[in-house]
Design an enzyme around this catalytic site. Structure first.
Site, short mmCIF file in Angstrom:
data_model
loop_
_atom_site.label_atom_id
_atom_site.label_comp_id
_atom_site.label_asym_id
_atom_site.label_seq_id
_atom_site.Cartn_x
_atom_site.Cartn_y
_atom_site.Cartn_z
CG ASP A 230 -2.65 10.64 11.72
OD1 ASP A 230 -2.20 10.26 10.65
OD2 ASP A 230 -1.97 10.80 12.75
NE ARG B 130 -0.07 13.20 8.06
CZ ARG B 130 1.16 13.49 7.69
NH1 ARG B 130 1.78 12.72 6.83
NH2 ARG B 130 1.76 14.55 8.17
CE LYS C 162 -1.55 1.80 4.07
NZ LYS C 162 -1.35 3.25 4.16
CG ASN C 163 2.66 2.56 3.60
OD1 ASN C 163 1.46 2.86 3.51
ND2 ASN C 163 3.24 2.34 4.77
CG ASP D 146 3.50 1.11 9.32
OD1 ASP D 146 3.27 2.03 10.13
OD2 ASP D 146 3.50 1.29 8.08
C1 UD1 Z 1 4.95 6.46 6.12
C2 UD1 Z 1 3.96 5.33 6.06
C3 UD1 Z 1 3.60 4.86 7.46
C4 UD1 Z 1 4.86 4.50 8.21
C5 UD1 Z 1 5.85 5.65 8.20
C6 UD1 Z 1 7.18 5.32 8.84
C7 UD1 Z 1 2.71 5.82 4.06
C8 UD1 Z 1 1.38 6.18 3.46
N1 UD1 Z 1 2.76 5.78 5.40
O1 UD1 Z 1 4.31 7.55 6.79
O2 UD1 Z 1 2.75 3.71 7.33
O3 UD1 Z 1 4.50 4.21 9.56
O4 UD1 Z 1 6.11 6.05 6.84
O5 UD1 Z 1 7.74 4.19 8.27
O6 UD1 Z 1 3.67 5.56 3.36
N2 UD1 Z 1 7.75 14.09 10.46
C9 UD1 Z 1 7.90 15.42 10.79
N3 UD1 Z 1 7.94 16.34 9.78
C10 UD1 Z 1 7.83 16.00 8.47
C11 UD1 Z 1 7.66 14.64 8.13
C12 UD1 Z 1 7.63 13.69 9.15
O7 UD1 Z 1 8.01 15.77 11.97
O8 UD1 Z 1 7.88 16.89 7.60
C13 UD1 Z 1 7.74 13.07 11.54
C14 UD1 Z 1 6.40 12.38 11.72
O9 UD1 Z 1 5.56 13.12 12.55
C15 UD1 Z 1 6.83 11.07 12.34
C16 UD1 Z 1 8.19 10.78 11.69
O10 UD1 Z 1 8.64 12.03 11.18
O11 UD1 Z 1 7.00 11.21 13.71
C17 UD1 Z 1 8.15 9.76 10.57
O12 UD1 Z 1 7.24 10.16 9.59
P1 UD1 Z 1 7.37 9.73 8.06
O13 UD1 Z 1 8.54 8.82 7.87
O14 UD1 Z 1 7.28 10.95 7.23
O15 UD1 Z 1 6.05 8.86 7.87
P2 UD1 Z 1 4.94 8.99 6.76
O16 UD1 Z 1 5.59 9.21 5.43
O17 UD1 Z 1 3.89 9.94 7.21
#
Ligand code: UD1
Length: 426
Positions: A123, A99, A22-23, A311
């Site tokens: 979320d 998201r 999915k991701n 995850d």
């Molecule tokens: C993606 C996955 C999610 C997985 C995560 C980490 C998808 C749709 N989702 O989420 O299932 O759990 O990777 O492997 O692919 N953060 C910030 N600022 C930013 C971006 C991120 O503070 O600009 C923080 C987030 O709040 C979080 C951490 O960084 O605490 C990791 O987030 P990120 O790796 O970006 O996860 P997602 O891409 O949202």
């Protein structure tokens, strides 16, 4: 409201096929925006999030079709037909539902010179900022501000630059990568995420004509090109779904072959299962996971890839809840990710949370009760826990689980689990 009724007491045995992640699939669909014409993506899971991303792309002017595979666990084929001039606005009704809709931001700014994407808000697993997406795009030369709940970005032509991410964010790495492939000159993204889904999008972008070096390492070097072409591409297998089946096999003392699981993508989780006492074998086209005794409690620390994936953390807590001894589970990626633990405690699990640590004292059996799925992975963890209860556990709000696990009930039933989907009044 849809619920799963899970009857405890059976071991998972047999074979299960894993489709594309999915991701990854959602981002590959967004990446299609980078080239006009028909891009075809195979092994796309038949889940609600794919339907939502299809709607995001349709509202941007793309034609999108989804052809089901027809077999449980089989991935479908998505065809995205991208116009010469896509629209550039994505509304809150879609971003609120999913998201990952924000991953159209990078490709739209790069290809169209502007984008207006609704801000996702909070979320169930934490605040999930966008600061790294925004500051990276600004480094590439975009002007970004927020107005009326939208992020509004403009840039005549993005310019290659050096970007250092504070944290190897998956979403920020993907958005910046999709922007940099069409920027003028060279972009270096340091402290980039290394997840297999990042390698997957790099492979697809490269097939489209992008020039990317360092996929799977912490430094991505991207030479911008003027235009990309549409391609046919197949999504990487879902390591989180594969890991869920593997942990389920160990918890229930079963024996499962997970077809299409890539062992290298699950190195740390599989090593933990071996420490818990499981037999893990690489077999043709997948892995076999078998367990005879009650598992031993093992400590787990979530980290960006190649660390233990956040995850799979709810499944790790569920595993520890039925193992011998005490296990310490540490969550380092999402601050709110232990919220589901209250539900697990309703099933009789002995879990104490202290900040980003969970101390789990294992019990041989859990006790059936109605529980609420708070997000995709928490829901899957609760279903696995339900398989270890002494009666019928009702997992409510399972639309969350349906977002990440195609054919979940059918595949679990195929492995011998007693589970059925029921409709309840809200
Ligand atoms: C993606 C996955 C999610 C997985 C995560 C980490 C998808 C749709 N989702 O989420 O299932 O759990 O990777 O492997 O692919 N953060 C910030 N600022 C930013 C971006 C991120 O503070 O600009 C923080 C987030 O709040 C979080 C951490 O960084 O605490 C990791 O987030 P990120 O790796 O970006 O996860 P997602 O891409 O949202």
């Amino acid at each position: 409201m849809q619920c799963f009724e899970v009857t405890g007491g059976t071991a998972l045995t047999g074979r299960v096929r894993v489709t594309g992640a999915k991701n990854s699939a959602l981002k590959l669909m967004a990446a299609a925006l980078l080239a006009s014409g028909r891009t075809t993506i195979d092994e796309v899971p038949d889940i609600l999030d794919v339907a939502i991303m299809s709607e995001v792309l349709r509202r941007l002017g793309c034609g999108v079709t989804y052809e089901r595979s027809g077999q449980p666990g089989g991935g479908g084929r998505v065809v995205v037909d991208v116009p010469e001039q896509p629209a550039t606005e994505t509304d809150y009704d879609l971003v609120r539902k999913m998201r990952a809709s924000i991953s159209v931001l990078g490709p739209l700014v790069a290809r169209c010179g502007s984008a207006k994407v609704a801000l996702p808000g909070g979320d169930a697993i934490g605040s999930r900022g966008l600061d790294m997406h925004i500051s990276g795009l600004e480094r590439l030369g975009a002007s970004i501000h927020s107005e009326h709940g939208f992020l509004v970005a403009t840039a005549p032509r993005l310019q290659g630059t050096s970007i250092w991410l504070d944290f190897p964010s998956v979403g920020a790495t993907e958005n910046l990568l999709m922007a940099a492939v069409l920027a003028e000159g060279t972009t270096v993204i340091d402290n980039a995420a290394r997840e297999p889904e990042i390698v997957d999008i790099c492979s697809m972008l490269t097939a489209m004509g992008a020039r990317i070096d360092g996929a799977g390492s912490s430094t991505l070097t991207i030479e911008g090109v003027d235009a990309l072409r549409p391609v046919t591409y197949s999504t990487v297998p879902d390591r989180i779904v594969a890991g869920t089946w593997a942990i389920g096999a160990v918890m229930t003392r079963g024996d499962v072959v997970v077809e299409r699981a890539v062992p290298d993508h699950l190195a740390v989780p599989l090593d933990k299962l071996v420490s818990a006492g499981a037999t893990v074998e690489v077999v043709e086209n997948g892995i076999r996971v078998a367990m005879e005794e009650r598992p031993r409690g093992v400590d787990v620390v979530t980290l960006p890839f190649p660390g233990f994936p956040t995850d799979l953390q709810p499944m790790a807590v569920a595993l520890a809840a039925v193992s011998t001894g005490t296990a310490l589970i540490t969550e380092n990626v999402f601050e709110g990710r232990f919220m589901f633990v209250n539900e697990l405690v309703r099933l009789g699990a002995d879990v104490r949370i202290d900040g980003h640590h969970a101390v789990v004292r294992g019990r041989e059996r859990l006790s059936s009760a109605p529980v609420l799925a708070t997000d995709i992975r928490a829901g899957a963890g609760l279903v696995l826990a339900g398989l270890l209860t002494d009666g019928v556990t009702e997992v409510q709000d399972v639309h969350h689980v349906d977002r990440g696990y195609p054919d979940f009930v059918e595949l679990l039933t195929g492995l011998g689990a007693e589970i059925r989907r029921v409709e309840r009044p809200d």
